[in-house]
Design an enzyme around this catalytic site. Structure first.
Site, PDB file in Angstrom:
ATOM      1  N   LYS A  22     126.250  68.747  44.384  1.00 55.54           N
ATOM      2  CA  LYS A  22     126.991  68.402  45.418  1.00 55.54           C
ATOM      3  C   LYS A  22     128.534  67.745  45.102  1.00 55.54           C
ATOM      4  O   LYS A  22     129.564  68.245  45.386  1.00 55.54           O
ATOM      5  CB  LYS A  22     126.399  67.949  46.628  1.00 55.54           C
ATOM      6  CG  LYS A  22     127.292  67.199  47.832  1.00 55.54           C
ATOM      7  CD  LYS A  22     126.518  66.310  48.936  1.00 55.54           C
ATOM      8  CE  LYS A  22     126.190  65.226  48.768  1.00 55.54           C
ATOM      9  NZ  LYS A  22     127.370  64.146  48.720  1.00 55.54           N
ATOM     10  N   ASN A  23     128.198  66.732  44.523  1.00 59.21           N
ATOM     11  CA  ASN A  23     129.419  65.628  44.162  1.00 59.21           C
ATOM     12  C   ASN A  23     130.236  66.048  43.030  1.00 59.21           C
ATOM     13  O   ASN A  23     130.962  65.668  42.642  1.00 59.21           O
ATOM     14  CB  ASN A  23     128.632  64.455  43.995  1.00 59.21           C
ATOM     15  CG  ASN A  23     128.157  63.754  45.207  1.00 59.21           C
ATOM     16  OD1 ASN A  23     128.263  64.109  46.224  1.00 59.21           O
ATOM     17  ND2 ASN A  23     127.371  62.537  44.934  1.00 59.21           N
ATOM     18  N   CYS A 115     130.667  54.266  57.009  1.00 56.58           N
ATOM     19  CA  CYS A 115     129.310  55.155  57.127  1.00 56.58           C
ATOM     20  C   CYS A 115     128.441  54.203  56.935  1.00 56.58           C
ATOM     21  O   CYS A 115     128.380  52.934  56.887  1.00 56.58           O
ATOM     22  CB  CYS A 115     129.565  56.127  55.954  1.00 56.58           C
ATOM     23  SG  CYS A 115     128.975  55.505  54.434  1.00 56.58           S
ATOM     24  N   ASP A 303     122.749  56.388  43.875  1.00 59.26           N
ATOM     25  CA  ASP A 303     122.241  57.415  44.772  1.00 59.26           C
ATOM     26  C   ASP A 303     120.859  57.730  44.169  1.00 59.26           C
ATOM     27  O   ASP A 303     120.146  58.682  45.130  1.00 59.26           O
ATOM     28  CB  ASP A 303     123.007  58.703  44.359  1.00 59.26           C
ATOM     29  CG  ASP A 303     124.667  58.694  44.979  1.00 59.26           C
ATOM     30  OD1 ASP A 303     125.198  59.645  44.531  1.00 59.26           O
ATOM     31  OD2 ASP A 303     124.794  57.802  45.694  1.00 59.26           O
TER      32      ASP A 303
HETATM   33  C1  EPZ Z   1     130.829  58.907  45.148  1.00 58.49           C
HETATM   34  O1  EPZ Z   1     131.283  58.303  46.462  1.00 58.49           O
HETATM   35  C2  EPZ Z   1     129.726  59.681  45.675  1.00 58.49           C
HETATM   36  N1  EPZ Z   1     130.368  60.647  46.660  1.00 58.49           N
HETATM   37  C3  EPZ Z   1     128.561  59.000  46.400  1.00 58.49           C
HETATM   38  O2  EPZ Z   1     127.512  59.888  46.718  1.00 58.49           O
HETATM   39  C4  EPZ Z   1     128.271  57.819  45.336  1.00 58.49           C
HETATM   40  O3  EPZ Z   1     127.222  57.191  46.035  1.00 58.49           O
HETATM   41  C5  EPZ Z   1     129.502  56.946  45.038  1.00 58.49           C
HETATM   42  O4  EPZ Z   1     130.328  57.678  44.256  1.00 58.49           O
HETATM   43  C6  EPZ Z   1     129.119  55.961  43.764  1.00 58.49           C
HETATM   44  O5  EPZ Z   1     128.483  56.735  42.797  1.00 58.49           O
HETATM   45  C7  EPZ Z   1     130.998  61.794  46.042  1.00 58.49           C
HETATM   46  O6  EPZ Z   1     131.140  62.106  44.833  1.00 58.49           O
HETATM   47  C8  EPZ Z   1     131.435  62.935  46.992  1.00 58.49           C
HETATM   48  P1  EPZ Z   1     133.233  55.096  45.225  1.00 58.49           P
HETATM   49  P2  EPZ Z   1     132.632  57.405  46.392  1.00 58.49           P
HETATM   50  O7  EPZ Z   1     134.658  55.065  45.367  1.00 58.49           O
HETATM   51  O8  EPZ Z   1     133.475  57.984  45.675  1.00 58.49           O
HETATM   52  C9  EPZ Z   1     134.172  50.536  46.517  1.00 58.49           C
HETATM   53  C10 EPZ Z   1     125.940  60.709  48.148  1.00 58.49           C
HETATM   54  O9  EPZ Z   1     124.948  60.110  48.268  1.00 58.49           O
HETATM   55  N2  EPZ Z   1     135.802  51.326  46.857  1.00 58.49           N
HETATM   56  O10 EPZ Z   1     132.491  55.330  43.578  1.00 58.49           O
HETATM   57  O11 EPZ Z   1     133.037  57.226  47.932  1.00 58.49           O
HETATM   58  C11 EPZ Z   1     133.374  51.282  47.333  1.00 58.49           C
HETATM   59  O12 EPZ Z   1     133.457  50.815  48.609  1.00 58.49           O
HETATM   60  C12 EPZ Z   1     127.380  59.934  48.010  1.00 58.49           C
HETATM   61  O13 EPZ Z   1     125.884  61.905  47.305  1.00 58.49           O
HETATM   62  C13 EPZ Z   1     136.770  50.448  47.289  1.00 58.49           C
HETATM   63  O14 EPZ Z   1     136.350  49.251  47.672  1.00 58.49           O
HETATM   64  O15 EPZ Z   1     132.334  55.917  46.002  1.00 58.49           O
HETATM   65  C14 EPZ Z   1     132.278  50.960  46.785  1.00 58.49           C
HETATM   66  O16 EPZ Z   1     131.722  49.723  47.152  1.00 58.49           O
HETATM   67  C15 EPZ Z   1     126.901  58.547  48.710  1.00 58.49           C
HETATM   68  N3  EPZ Z   1     138.114  50.965  47.403  1.00 58.49           N
HETATM   69  C16 EPZ Z   1     132.488  51.372  45.162  1.00 58.49           C
HETATM   70  O17 EPZ Z   1     134.170  51.040  45.605  1.00 58.49           O
HETATM   71  C17 EPZ Z   1     138.398  52.310  47.265  1.00 58.49           C
HETATM   72  O18 EPZ Z   1     139.299  52.725  47.360  1.00 58.49           O
HETATM   73  C18 EPZ Z   1     132.079  52.676  44.768  1.00 58.49           C
HETATM   74  O19 EPZ Z   1     132.742  53.618  45.593  1.00 58.49           O
HETATM   75  C19 EPZ Z   1     137.186  53.100  46.708  1.00 58.49           C
HETATM   76  C20 EPZ Z   1     135.938  52.657  46.453  1.00 58.49           C
END
Ligand code: EPZ
Length: 418
Positions: A22-23, A115, A303
């Site tokens: 998916k990702n 979320c 995840d």
């Molecule tokens: C991706 O989400 C995945 N989704 C998530 O999978 C996964 O849990 C996550 O990466 C971490 O591996 C997809 O790829 C579609 P991040 P993403 O930006 O990119 C903080 C699933 O179950 N952050 O890597 O949204 C954030 O709050 C889903 O399939 C900021 O602060 O996650 C988090 O604490 C859930 N500011 C950390 O970074 C930003 O601008 C990592 O988030 C961006 C992120």
């Protein structure tokens, strides 16, 4: 609303084919906005989130057909907007922002909002785009982006962000000059996206490391790509074999994408054999307690945290599971406790004391991976477990009850298909 009903206690035996990730699929779909024409995406999974992304691209003017393969034609993009009613159901919609503003110079994308697992801000996405010369305004819950041709920039992420890396890497492919992304995400899905972008004519080096360099080009051409296997689905089925005392062989998977998970499962006493695109696991004796801390790839993935916790609930000792990526990714704990798990939360850690058995009960899914952990608990629990709100599960697991039934689980779906 649909629910899943599981009669637990059946050891799983047989083969499971792992679906496309998916990702990986979602950013590949967003990248089609960078090049007008027909893109072909093979091995795309049939999931609720993929349908949502198809609806979003369709809203923008693309045509999306998902038969044997997913065919996306972006020749006639006419609406440069990602509306709230689509973005609120899937935060990954934000991935259209970078491609849209890079190719069409403007975009109006709804802020995703929070979320179940955390605030999930996109400030790092927006900060990077501003460094590339994009004017960003926030109005009425929307990101309003305007730009001339984007300019290459040196962008250093405060935190490792997967979709932030993907969004800015896509934007940089059409920028003028060189962009360097520092502290970039190293996930396999980022590498897969970079490979597709290069096949479209982009110039990218360093994907898979924490420093990615992109030399902008004037335009890109549509291509064809096959989606990598879903490492989180594979990890989930490895745990399913372990928690039911069964024997599974996973096919069409990438063991090299799961090393941290395989390592922890080995430490928990699960012998796992990696072959060419296969993983075989057969539980031999009681699960041993193991501590885990989630961290960006190549460390243990957030995840897989909920699924691993379900396994530790039946271990021979005490495990400490620390969630270091998201601030609220323990929604599954209260539901696992309803199945008889002994878990206490202490800040960002969960202390899991193994019990001899779980017992079936009605439980409620709260987010995608929490719902997977409840399925795993239900498969091991004595008696009947009913899991409500399984639309969360349908977002990220293709035909889970069919795959599980095919290897001996007593699991069925009830409801009206909502
Ligand atoms: C991706 O989400 C995945 N989704 C998530 O999978 C996964 O849990 C996550 O990466 C971490 O591996 C997809 O790829 C579609 P991040 P993403 O930006 O990119 C903080 C699933 O179950 N952050 O890597 O949204 C954030 O709050 C889903 O399939 C900021 O602060 O996650 C988090 O604490 C859930 N500011 C950390 O970074 C930003 O601008 C990592 O988030 C961006 C992120």
């Amino acid at each position: 609303m649909d629910k899943l009903v599981i009669e637990g206690g059946m050891p799983l035996e047989g083969e499971v084919r792992i679906s496309g990730a998916k990702n990986a699929t979602l950013p590949l779909m967003a990248s089609t906005l960078l090049a007008a024409g027909t893109h072909v995406i093979e091995n795309a999974p049939r999931l609720r989130d993929i349908r949502t992304m198809r609806n979003l691209l369709g809203h923008m003017g693309a045509s999306c057909e998902h038969n044997d393969v997913l065919v996306i034609d972006t020749s006639d993009i006419h609406t440069l907007e990602a509306p709230y009613d689509l973005v609120k159901t899937m935060r990954a919609s934000v991935l259209v922002l970078g491609p849209m503003v890079a190719r069409y110079r403007r975009a109006r994308v709804s802020l995703p909002g929070g979320c179940a697992i955390g605030a999930r801000p996109i400030n790092l996405h927006l900060k990077g785009l501003e460094q590339m010369g994009v004017d960003i305004d926030l109005e009425h819950g929307y990101v309003i982006a305007r730009a001339g041709r984007l300019k290459g920039a040196c962008i250093s992420f405060d935190l490792v962000t997967v979709t932030g890396t993907e969004n800015l890497m896509m934007a940089a492919t059409l920028a003028e000059g060189i962009t360097v992304l520092k502290n970039a995400a190293r996930e396999p899905e980022v590498v897969a996206l970079a490979e597709y972008l290069c096949s479209m004519g982009a110039r990218i080096e360093g994907a898979g490391t924490s420093e990615i360099t992109i030399e902008g080009v004037k335009d890109l051409s549509p291509g064809r790509v096959s989606v990598i296997p879903d490492r989180i689905e594979a990890g989930t089925y490895l745990v399913a074999a372990g928690i039911t005392g069964g024997h599974l062989k996973l096919t069409s998977c990438r063991p090299d994408h799961l090393e941290a998970v395989i390592n922890k499962l080995h430490m928990a006493g699960l012998p796992i054999e990696a072959g060419e695109g296969t993983l075989e696991v057969q539980r031999t004796d009681r699960i041993r307690s193991v501590n885990v801390k989630t961290w960006p790839f190549p460390a243990f993935p957030t995840d897989m945290q909920a699924q691993f916790m379900a396994l530790m609930a039946l271990s021979d000792g005490v495990s400490l599971i620390t969630e270091q990526i998201f601030e609220n990714r323990f929604m599954h704990v209260l539901e696992l406790k309803r199945l008889g798990a002994d878990i206490e939360l202490e800040g960002r850690s969960a202390v899991v004391r193994g019990v001899r058995k779980l017992s079936g009960a009605p439980v409620m899914a709260t987010d995608l991976r929490a719902s997977a952990s409840l399925v795993l608990g239900g498969l091991a629990a004595h008696g009947i477990t009913e899991i409500s709100r399984i639309y969360h599960l349908d977002r990220g697991y293709e035909a889970m009850e069919k795959k599980l039934s095919a290897v001996g689980a007593r699991i069925w779906r009830e409801g009206n298909g909502a």
